[in-house]
Design an enzyme around this catalytic site. Sequence first.
Site, PDB file in Angstrom:
ATOM      1  N   ASP A   1       0.864  -1.160   0.108  1.00 33.64           N
ATOM      2  CA  ASP A   1       0.069   0.054   0.101  1.00 33.64           C
ATOM      3  C   ASP A   1       0.951   1.284  -0.029  1.00 33.64           C
ATOM      4  OD1 ASP A   1      -3.034   0.767   1.127  1.00 33.64           O
ATOM      5  OD2 ASP A   1      -1.545   2.107   1.464  1.00 33.64           O
ATOM      6  N   ILE A   2       0.697   2.214  -0.824  1.00 28.11           N
ATOM      7  CA  ILE A   2       1.448   3.299  -1.093  1.00 28.11           C
ATOM      8  C   ILE A   2       1.205   4.299   0.191  1.00 28.11           C
ATOM      9  CG2 ILE A   2       2.037   5.464  -2.478  1.00 28.11           C
ATOM     10  CD1 ILE A   2       0.802   3.706  -4.874  1.00 28.11           C
TER      11      ILE A   2
ATOM     12  N   GLU B   1      -4.632   2.107  -4.292  1.00 24.45           N
ATOM     13  CA  GLU B   1      -3.257   2.250  -4.258  1.00 24.45           C
ATOM     14  C   GLU B   1      -2.827   1.073  -3.632  1.00 24.45           C
ATOM     15  OE1 GLU B   1      -4.582   2.743  -1.071  1.00 24.45           O
ATOM     16  OE2 GLU B   1      -2.760   3.932  -0.768  1.00 24.45           O
TER      17      GLU B   1
HETATM   18  P1  GH3 Z   1      -1.898   5.493   4.064  1.00 22.76           P
HETATM   19  O1  GH3 Z   1      -0.516   5.731   4.254  1.00 22.76           O
HETATM   20  O2  GH3 Z   1      -2.403   5.141   5.502  1.00 22.76           O
HETATM   21  O3  GH3 Z   1      -2.082   4.358   3.269  1.00 22.76           O
HETATM   22  O4  GH3 Z   1      -2.589   6.609   3.792  1.00 22.76           O
HETATM   23  P2  GH3 Z   1      -3.234   7.054   2.018  1.00 22.76           P
HETATM   24  O5  GH3 Z   1      -3.337   8.521   2.129  1.00 22.76           O
HETATM   25  O6  GH3 Z   1      -2.359   6.354   0.918  1.00 22.76           O
HETATM   26  O7  GH3 Z   1      -4.527   6.109   2.297  1.00 22.76           O
HETATM   27  P3  GH3 Z   1      -6.013   6.478   2.104  1.00 22.76           P
HETATM   28  O8  GH3 Z   1      -6.659   5.026   1.971  1.00 22.76           O
HETATM   29  O9  GH3 Z   1      -6.668   7.314   3.000  1.00 22.76           O
HETATM   30  O10 GH3 Z   1      -6.048   7.112   0.604  1.00 22.76           O
HETATM   31  C1  GH3 Z   1      -5.996   6.204  -0.737  1.00 22.76           C
HETATM   32  C2  GH3 Z   1      -6.380   7.296  -1.624  1.00 22.76           C
HETATM   33  O11 GH3 Z   1      -6.480   6.748  -3.115  1.00 22.76           O
HETATM   34  C3  GH3 Z   1      -8.131   7.654  -1.559  1.00 22.76           C
HETATM   35  C4  GH3 Z   1      -8.577   7.764  -3.159  1.00 22.76           C
HETATM   36  O12 GH3 Z   1      -9.005   9.017  -3.506  1.00 22.76           O
HETATM   37  C5  GH3 Z   1      -7.327   7.561  -3.948  1.00 22.76           C
HETATM   38  N1  GH3 Z   1      -7.498   6.531  -5.060  1.00 22.76           N
HETATM   39  C6  GH3 Z   1      -8.185   5.597  -5.106  1.00 22.76           C
HETATM   40  N2  GH3 Z   1      -8.089   4.880  -6.275  1.00 22.76           N
HETATM   41  C7  GH3 Z   1      -7.477   5.936  -7.027  1.00 22.76           C
HETATM   42  C8  GH3 Z   1      -7.018   5.896  -8.593  1.00 22.76           C
HETATM   43  O13 GH3 Z   1      -7.344   4.949  -9.402  1.00 22.76           O
HETATM   44  N3  GH3 Z   1      -6.378   7.032  -8.905  1.00 22.76           N
HETATM   45  C9  GH3 Z   1      -5.898   8.112  -8.086  1.00 22.76           C
HETATM   46  N4  GH3 Z   1      -5.281   8.783  -8.614  1.00 22.76           N
HETATM   47  N5  GH3 Z   1      -6.313   7.909  -6.799  1.00 22.76           N
HETATM   48  C10 GH3 Z   1      -6.898   7.031  -6.196  1.00 22.76           C
HETATM   49 MG    MG Z   2      -2.062   4.186   1.362  1.00 22.28          MG
HETATM   50 MG    MG Z   3      -5.045   2.054   0.942  1.00 27.53          MG
END
Ligand code: GH3
Ligand code: MG
Ligand code: MG
Length: 296
Positions: free
Chosen positions: A174-175, A217
Amino acid sequence: MTPGVTSILLVDDDPAILRLLARWLEQAGYRVTTARDGYEAKQAIERECPHVVVTDWEMPHVDGLELCRWVRGQNLPHYVYLLFLTVRAGLSDLVRGLESGADDFLKKPIDKDELLARLRSAKRVLDLEERLGVLARCDALTGLASRRTFFEFLNREWSRSQRYRFPLSCVMVDIDYFKRINDTHGHAAGDEVIRRVADCLSAGCRTSDIVSRHGGEEFCLLLPETIEHNAATWADRMRQKLAALRIEFGGKTLQITASLGVAQRMSDTATSEQLVDMADQALIVAKRTGRDRVAT
Ligand code: GH3
Ligand code: MG
Ligand code: MG
Ligand code: MG
Ligand code: MG
């Protein structure tokens, strides 16, 4: 199956018709195999599943209708287009033919131009079916395996690993703070980061492994025949590679880190889903203990 070339299985109990049709189709660029009845045809399909079956209706032993019904009942690697040839021109015969699973029919005596035109129409259907398959199997943004494909692969490897007592490891990636990338640089930048992470993970694993995009992500990998210790060593190498990525986007250079959770199938791991859960739990630990790290 040679890629790009449509393979056709021709089935007819009349050797003269088989020879004639085979010549027409080979001249038109198709790869042709032949069978003299439905029984031989079933064996040929099980051996090497063709794209199209062109079958006579009336044949000894297994006739064309029974062959069509049999094909539709099999779990074949891809859709097989069924075209039947018949001297029976009655409406009820055609209905019976189509109801048995055939896609199209051609009246005997066969006209070469009509046969070739119907095969071009078959190709359009097969191309659509192929595209649908790709959409279902692959993630559109990254080209990685989809979640569904991952679970199909997992269940196969799970049985194999139980049967032969092979180790099986799962890695969840996970990013870190990915939301910030979207918020600071926009969604398109976020997409580019996801693609680059996907490429980096694919480049880093073996062909026997599978990398899938599990959600936004988040990525999930399965490493067959790998013990947890080696999976964790591999995961840490990937962690370093991801941290070293320099992602150029919109005139800026973006950098990321990722957290990774690793688990292996234990004797008390009840289901394949539980293995994925264990990797997920390890990922949560990696996040909680500071991110940019691997936890087991
Ligand atoms: P953490 O270090 O705890 O993983 O924090 P985070 O910010 O990486 O985790 P979080 O789950 O809060 O955020 C994930 C984000 O990824 C939220 C969502 O808007 C974004 N996202 C989901 N799918 C896609 C996609 O296909 N493209 C893009 N650009 N963003 C995406
Ligand atoms: Mg993340
Ligand atoms: Mg995540
Ligand atoms: Mg016949
Ligand atoms: Mg553990």
